[in-house]
Scaffold this motif. Sequence first.
Motif, PDB file in Angstrom:
ATOM      1  N   ARG A 151       0.841  -1.190   0.000  1.00  0.00           N
ATOM      2  CA  ARG A 151       0.000   0.000   0.000  1.00  0.00           C
ATOM      3  C   ARG A 151       0.880   1.246   0.000  1.00  0.00           C
ATOM      4  O   ARG A 151       1.930   1.281   0.624  1.00  0.00           O
ATOM      5  N   SER A 171      -0.927   7.601   2.147  1.00  0.00           N
ATOM      6  CA  SER A 171      -1.698   8.718   1.601  1.00  0.00           C
ATOM      7  C   SER A 171      -0.886  10.011   1.725  1.00  0.00           C
ATOM      8  O   SER A 171      -0.096  10.177   2.651  1.00  0.00           O
ATOM      9  N   ARG A 197       0.354  13.776   2.506  1.00  0.00           N
ATOM     10  CA  ARG A 197       0.194  14.613   3.697  1.00  0.00           C
ATOM     11  C   ARG A 197       0.292  16.111   3.350  1.00  0.00           C
ATOM     12  O   ARG A 197       0.687  16.908   4.164  1.00  0.00           O
ATOM     13  N   ARG A 230      -1.469   8.430  -8.522  1.00  0.00           N
ATOM     14  CA  ARG A 230      -2.922   8.308  -8.520  1.00  0.00           C
ATOM     15  C   ARG A 230      -3.390   6.915  -8.110  1.00  0.00           C
ATOM     16  O   ARG A 230      -4.537   6.564  -8.289  1.00  0.00           O
ATOM     17  N   SER A 267      -3.331   3.706  -5.052  1.00  0.00           N
ATOM     18  CA  SER A 267      -3.162   3.524  -3.615  1.00  0.00           C
ATOM     19  C   SER A 267      -2.424   2.240  -3.280  1.00  0.00           C
ATOM     20  O   SER A 267      -2.135   1.977  -2.128  1.00  0.00           O
TER      21      SER A 267
END
Length: 117
Positions: free
Chosen positions: A62, A65, A67, A77, A79
């Motif tokens: 993974r 995300s 920050r 784009r 995840s």
Amino acid sequence: MQRELQRQIAASGINDSSGRVRRWQVVHVGTGGGYAAVRPEKGKTGADSPGAITNYLEGGYRIASPRGGKNYRPPLRVSYVSGYHFYVNTSMRAESIAIGEAEAWADEIARELEASL
């Protein structure tokens, strides 16, 4: 099986020009010879150990995300990074390789028995 795994690693598209990932995969024979396995070498532990890196490459991982601030647009784009699945591909061929080796060994024994008669 180790040769097949190294072939799968080379064919998977991993940039392993130094051969490091292939060198990390070692043969392990169980106590008493009850089983054999190919797995990452032991030694260093943690997120940058050979076992952890092999796991990331095999199964993917993974992506954290972003920050950034309110108007920040992340350059990535996706995840999740897909894995290369070289262990899965090797395990699919394992049975046919084992059968081929067993047949070759049986033929060798048969030739030795015929020669001794």
